[in-house]
Scaffold this motif. Structure first.
Motif, mmCIF file in Angstrom:
data_model
loop_
_atom_site.group_PDB
_atom_site.id
_atom_site.type_symbol
_atom_site.label_atom_id
_atom_site.label_comp_id
_atom_site.label_asym_id
_atom_site.label_seq_id
_atom_site.Cartn_x
_atom_site.Cartn_y
_atom_site.Cartn_z
ATOM 1 N N GLN A 199 -2.339 6.417 -0.451
ATOM 2 C CA GLN A 199 -3.488 5.519 -0.395
ATOM 3 C C GLN A 199 -3.862 5.253 1.064
ATOM 4 O OE1 GLN A 199 -2.710 1.736 -2.195
ATOM 5 N NE2 GLN A 199 -4.873 1.316 -2.549
ATOM 6 N N SER A 200 -2.882 5.021 1.912
ATOM 7 C CA SER A 200 -3.174 4.784 3.324
ATOM 8 C C SER A 200 -3.662 6.053 4.007
ATOM 9 C CB SER A 200 -1.942 4.242 4.041
ATOM 10 O OG SER A 200 -0.915 5.199 4.059
ATOM 11 N N ILE A 203 0.857 -1.176 0.000
ATOM 12 C CA ILE A 203 0.000 0.000 0.000
ATOM 13 C C ILE A 203 0.899 1.233 0.000
ATOM 14 C CG2 ILE A 203 -0.217 0.000 2.512
ATOM 15 C CD1 ILE A 203 -3.103 0.973 2.151
ATOM 16 N N THR A 233 -4.536 -5.650 2.364
ATOM 17 C CA THR A 233 -3.218 -5.192 1.919
ATOM 18 C C THR A 233 -2.064 -5.856 2.648
ATOM 19 O OG1 THR A 233 -3.253 -3.337 3.462
ATOM 20 C CG2 THR A 233 -4.102 -2.946 1.237
ATOM 21 N N SER A 272 -5.408 8.475 2.576
ATOM 22 C CA SER A 272 -6.791 8.627 2.135
ATOM 23 C C SER A 272 -7.704 7.655 2.862
ATOM 24 C CB SER A 272 -6.879 8.397 0.628
ATOM 25 O OG SER A 272 -8.210 8.387 0.204
ATOM 26 N N LEU A 273 -7.246 6.444 3.035
ATOM 27 C CA LEU A 273 -8.021 5.436 3.736
ATOM 28 C C LEU A 273 -8.278 5.836 5.182
ATOM 29 C CD1 LEU A 273 -8.935 2.364 4.224
ATOM 30 C CD2 LEU A 273 -6.592 2.126 5.009
#
Length: 86
Positions: A8-9, A4, A58, A11-12
């Motif tokens: 991306q992390s 990941i 992930t 945003s998550l």
């Protein structure tokens, strides 16, 4: 390790913080500590439940708890801030 990327992390984690933000708005309208505690516990469970599917896909299945613990710890800290800061 997992596959990941940083953004991306990020945003998550922001997406999964939304229930705690909604709980903070509810707690701003109420001064009762018991109600704040109930609201934070519900939104903490909701945030953790929302993060679980994303994080578990992930990482290695044997390391799910290791990957989710820091996320859960951050959510607990945010929940503590919601309860204590008025």
């Amino acid at each position: 390790g997992g596959h990941i990327i940083f953004f991306q992390s990020l945003s998550l984690l922001g997406y999964c913080l939304f229930p705690l933000v909604a709980g903070a708005l509810i707690c701003m309208l109420n001064d009762n500590v018991i109600i704040k505690l109930i609201v934070v516990c519900i939104t903490l469970a909701w945030s953790s439940w929302a993060a679980y599917p994303f994080m578990s896909t992930t990482v290695n299945p044997r390391r799910k708890a290791l990957a989710l613990f820091p996320v859960f710890l951050m959510y607990v800290f945010v929940g503590f801030l919601i309860i204590t800061i008025n």
